[in-house]
Design a protein around this motif. Structure first.
Motif, PDB file in Angstrom:
ATOM      1  N   GLN A  91       0.812  -1.217   0.000  1.00  0.00           N
ATOM      2  CA  GLN A  91       0.000   0.000   0.000  1.00  0.00           C
ATOM      3  C   GLN A  91       0.847   1.269   0.000  1.00  0.00           C
ATOM      4  O   GLN A  91       0.308   2.363  -0.063  1.00  0.00           O
ATOM      5  N   GLN A  92       2.161   1.130   0.102  1.00  0.00           N
ATOM      6  CA  GLN A  92       3.044   2.291   0.207  1.00  0.00           C
ATOM      7  C   GLN A  92       3.562   2.716  -1.165  1.00  0.00           C
ATOM      8  O   GLN A  92       4.094   1.900  -1.917  1.00  0.00           O
ATOM      9  N   THR A  93       3.424   4.015  -1.461  1.00  0.00           N
ATOM     10  CA  THR A  93       3.934   4.579  -2.706  1.00  0.00           C
ATOM     11  C   THR A  93       4.898   5.694  -2.343  1.00  0.00           C
ATOM     12  O   THR A  93       4.644   6.479  -1.429  1.00  0.00           O
ATOM     13  N   ALA A  94       6.025   5.766  -3.057  1.00  0.00           N
ATOM     14  CA  ALA A  94       7.022   6.810  -2.804  1.00  0.00           C
ATOM     15  C   ALA A  94       7.771   7.087  -4.095  1.00  0.00           C
ATOM     16  O   ALA A  94       7.761   6.286  -5.037  1.00  0.00           O
ATOM     17  N   GLY A  95       8.423   8.236  -4.135  1.00  0.00           N
ATOM     18  CA  GLY A  95       9.283   8.591  -5.259  1.00  0.00           C
ATOM     19  C   GLY A  95      10.733   8.408  -4.863  1.00  0.00           C
ATOM     20  O   GLY A  95      11.126   8.759  -3.752  1.00  0.00           O
ATOM     21  N   LEU A  96      11.536   7.842  -5.764  1.00  0.00           N
ATOM     22  CA  LEU A  96      12.968   7.682  -5.533  1.00  0.00           C
ATOM     23  C   LEU A  96      13.697   8.667  -6.430  1.00  0.00           C
ATOM     24  O   LEU A  96      13.614   8.568  -7.659  1.00  0.00           O
ATOM     25  N   LEU A  97      14.389   9.638  -5.844  1.00  0.00           N
ATOM     26  CA  LEU A  97      15.146  10.616  -6.610  1.00  0.00           C
ATOM     27  C   LEU A  97      16.483  10.000  -6.999  1.00  0.00           C
ATOM     28  O   LEU A  97      17.250   9.571  -6.138  1.00  0.00           O
ATOM     29  N   VAL A  98      16.741   9.911  -8.319  1.00  0.00           N
ATOM     30  CA  VAL A  98      17.968   9.300  -8.836  1.00  0.00           C
ATOM     31  C   VAL A  98      18.588  10.226  -9.884  1.00  0.00           C
ATOM     32  O   VAL A  98      17.949  11.167 -10.345  1.00  0.00           O
ATOM     33  N   ASP A  99      19.835   9.925 -10.267  1.00  0.00           N
ATOM     34  CA  ASP A  99      20.509  10.746 -11.274  1.00  0.00           C
ATOM     35  C   ASP A  99      19.862  10.590 -12.643  1.00  0.00           C
ATOM     36  O   ASP A  99      19.546  11.575 -13.298  1.00  0.00           O
ATOM     37  N   ALA A 100      19.668   9.350 -13.092  1.00  0.00           N
ATOM     38  CA  ALA A 100      19.072   9.107 -14.409  1.00  0.00           C
ATOM     39  C   ALA A 100      18.687   7.643 -14.539  1.00  0.00           C
ATOM     40  O   ALA A 100      19.311   6.778 -13.924  1.00  0.00           O
ATOM     41  N   VAL A 101      17.662   7.371 -15.337  1.00  0.00           N
ATOM     42  CA  VAL A 101      17.262   5.995 -15.633  1.00  0.00           C
ATOM     43  C   VAL A 101      18.142   5.494 -16.773  1.00  0.00           C
ATOM     44  O   VAL A 101      18.409   6.219 -17.725  1.00  0.00           O
ATOM     45  N   SER A 102      18.609   4.242 -16.676  1.00  0.00           N
ATOM     46  CA  SER A 102      19.513   3.687 -17.669  1.00  0.00           C
ATOM     47  C   SER A 102      18.814   2.780 -18.675  1.00  0.00           C
ATOM     48  O   SER A 102      18.887   2.997 -19.868  1.00  0.00           O
ATOM     49  N   ASP A 103      18.134   1.731 -18.173  1.00  0.00           N
ATOM     50  CA  ASP A 103      17.699   0.672 -19.077  1.00  0.00           C
ATOM     51  C   ASP A 103      16.645  -0.200 -18.406  1.00  0.00           C
ATOM     52  O   ASP A 103      16.453  -0.151 -17.192  1.00  0.00           O
ATOM     53  N   ILE A 104      15.983  -1.012 -19.208  1.00  0.00           N
ATOM     54  CA  ILE A 104      15.135  -2.091 -18.699  1.00  0.00           C
ATOM     55  C   ILE A 104      15.859  -3.387 -19.023  1.00  0.00           C
ATOM     56  O   ILE A 104      16.225  -3.626 -20.175  1.00  0.00           O
ATOM     57  N   LEU A 105      16.088  -4.191 -18.003  1.00  0.00           N
ATOM     58  CA  LEU A 105      16.839  -5.431 -18.165  1.00  0.00           C
ATOM     59  C   LEU A 105      15.935  -6.626 -17.922  1.00  0.00           C
ATOM     60  O   LEU A 105      15.203  -6.649 -16.937  1.00  0.00           O
ATOM     61  N   ALA A 106      15.996  -7.612 -18.789  1.00  0.00           N
ATOM     62  CA  ALA A 106      15.305  -8.887 -18.581  1.00  0.00           C
ATOM     63  C   ALA A 106      16.397  -9.926 -18.358  1.00  0.00           C
ATOM     64  O   ALA A 106      17.203 -10.191 -19.262  1.00  0.00           O
ATOM     65  N   LEU A 107      16.440 -10.468 -17.146  1.00  0.00           N
ATOM     66  CA  LEU A 107      17.522 -11.379 -16.777  1.00  0.00           C
ATOM     67  C   LEU A 107      16.981 -12.685 -16.234  1.00  0.00           C
ATOM     68  O   LEU A 107      15.986 -12.692 -15.509  1.00  0.00           O
ATOM     69  N   ILE A 132      25.781  -8.930 -13.059  1.00  0.00           N
ATOM     70  CA  ILE A 132      26.716  -8.275 -13.972  1.00  0.00           C
ATOM     71  C   ILE A 132      26.093  -8.291 -15.358  1.00  0.00           C
ATOM     72  O   ILE A 132      25.693  -9.344 -15.869  1.00  0.00           O
ATOM     73  N   VAL A 133      25.972  -7.099 -15.951  1.00  0.00           N
ATOM     74  CA  VAL A 133      25.418  -6.951 -17.294  1.00  0.00           C
ATOM     75  C   VAL A 133      26.418  -6.144 -18.109  1.00  0.00           C
ATOM     76  O   VAL A 133      26.739  -5.009 -17.753  1.00  0.00           O
ATOM     77  N   GLU A 134      26.917  -6.742 -19.183  1.00  0.00           N
ATOM     78  CA  GLU A 134      27.888  -6.081 -20.055  1.00  0.00           C
ATOM     79  C   GLU A 134      29.035  -5.466 -19.243  1.00  0.00           C
ATOM     80  O   GLU A 134      29.360  -4.294 -19.390  1.00  0.00           O
ATOM     81  N   GLU A 135      29.615  -6.260 -18.352  1.00  0.00           N
ATOM     82  CA  GLU A 135      30.757  -5.875 -17.531  1.00  0.00           C
ATOM     83  C   GLU A 135      30.440  -4.796 -16.492  1.00  0.00           C
ATOM     84  O   GLU A 135      31.337  -4.224 -15.889  1.00  0.00           O
ATOM     85  N   ARG A 136      29.153  -4.483 -16.268  1.00  0.00           N
ATOM     86  CA  ARG A 136      28.751  -3.499 -15.257  1.00  0.00           C
ATOM     87  C   ARG A 136      28.102  -4.238 -14.093  1.00  0.00           C
ATOM     88  O   ARG A 136      27.232  -5.071 -14.299  1.00  0.00           O
ATOM     89  N   MET A 137      28.529  -3.900 -12.878  1.00  0.00           N
ATOM     90  CA  MET A 137      27.928  -4.476 -11.674  1.00  0.00           C
ATOM     91  C   MET A 137      26.667  -3.676 -11.359  1.00  0.00           C
ATOM     92  O   MET A 137      26.721  -2.461 -11.201  1.00  0.00           O
ATOM     93  N   ILE A 138      25.540  -4.357 -11.286  1.00  0.00           N
ATOM     94  CA  ILE A 138      24.265  -3.700 -10.997  1.00  0.00           C
ATOM     95  C   ILE A 138      23.703  -4.275  -9.709  1.00  0.00           C
ATOM     96  O   ILE A 138      23.587  -5.488  -9.551  1.00  0.00           O
ATOM     97  N   ARG A 139      23.351  -3.373  -8.793  1.00  0.00           N
ATOM     98  CA  ARG A 139      22.794  -3.766  -7.505  1.00  0.00           C
ATOM     99  C   ARG A 139      21.274  -3.745  -7.590  1.00  0.00           C
ATOM    100  O   ARG A 139      20.698  -2.788  -8.109  1.00  0.00           O
ATOM    101  N   VAL A 140      20.626  -4.757  -7.045  1.00  0.00           N
ATOM    102  CA  VAL A 140      19.163  -4.815  -7.008  1.00  0.00           C
ATOM    103  C   VAL A 140      18.732  -4.357  -5.616  1.00  0.00           C
ATOM    104  O   VAL A 140      19.117  -4.955  -4.611  1.00  0.00           O
ATOM    105  N   LEU A 141      17.942  -3.269  -5.571  1.00  0.00           N
ATOM    106  CA  LEU A 141      17.518  -2.709  -4.291  1.00  0.00           C
ATOM    107  C   LEU A 141      16.410  -3.523  -3.646  1.00  0.00           C
ATOM    108  O   LEU A 141      15.527  -4.033  -4.331  1.00  0.00           O
ATOM    109  N   ASP A 142      16.454  -3.599  -2.333  1.00  0.00           N
ATOM    110  CA  ASP A 142      15.380  -4.174  -1.537  1.00  0.00           C
ATOM    111  C   ASP A 142      14.482  -2.999  -1.150  1.00  0.00           C
ATOM    112  O   ASP A 142      14.788  -2.246  -0.228  1.00  0.00           O
ATOM    113  N   LEU A 143      13.383  -2.808  -1.877  1.00  0.00           N
ATOM    114  CA  LEU A 143      12.513  -1.650  -1.656  1.00  0.00           C
ATOM    115  C   LEU A 143      11.949  -1.597  -0.243  1.00  0.00           C
ATOM    116  O   LEU A 143      11.787  -0.516   0.317  1.00  0.00           O
ATOM    117  N   ALA A 144      11.659  -2.738   0.346  1.00  0.00           N
ATOM    118  CA  ALA A 144      11.110  -2.750   1.707  1.00  0.00           C
ATOM    119  C   ALA A 144      12.081  -2.095   2.683  1.00  0.00           C
ATOM    120  O   ALA A 144      11.667  -1.432   3.632  1.00  0.00           O
TER     121      ALA A 144
END
Length: 155
Positions: A91-107, A132-144
């Protein structure tokens, strides 16, 4: 997104990746409601330091979390290049302020690895997986863990 959530879903996960302080993070795309351009937030007294304030989202008051501050980095400047990712968890909605959106990844789920157990790493509790996607380390956030506690917003 917890490990249980990852395992109980399909064999593939879709993630929205974004940049924050020169690093790449992601969230489960199923929790993303929309992506908005930068909007100045109205500060709230007694809000946690990582809550930039609130914005009006079509008549709903939406808290905006400066994700950099939440993760222990310097604050996002807050200019026209920044974006707010509107996420919903239960039921919780919030905005996450970030530098920029990069991509949509299907893994495949098999490409997600648990983060190492480092007791001194305070941001560890905010990360549910690494990939790791194309030699970039990507962290998956735990929204909770990242979203503000609803009881502290009203304080």
């Amino acid at each position: 997104m917890t490990e249980d959530t990852l395992k109980s879903t399909n064999t593939e996960v879709e993630l929205l990746s974004f940049r924050l302080g020169g690093e790449e993070y992601s969230v489960d795309i199923m929790s993303v409601r929309e992506i908005r351009g930068w909007t100045r937030a109205t500060p709230l007294p007694h809000a946690p330091p990582y809550v930039r304030g609130v914005i009006n989202l079509r008549g709903t008051v939406l808290p905006v979390v400066d994700l950099s501050v939440r993760l222990g980095m310097p604050p996002v400047k807050g200019d026209a290049r920044n974006v707010i990712i509107v996420v919903q968890l239960g039921q919780q909605t919030a905005g996450l302020l970030v530098d920029a959106v990069s991509d949509i990844l299907a893994l495949p789920l098999t490409e997600l690895q648990p983060p190492p157990d480092l007791a001194a790493d305070t941001a560890h509790s905010y990360i549910s997986a690494l990939t790791i996607v194309e030699e970039r380390m990507i962290r998956v956030l735990d929204l909770a863990a990242v979203l503000p506690d609803e009881s502290s917003e009203a304080a």
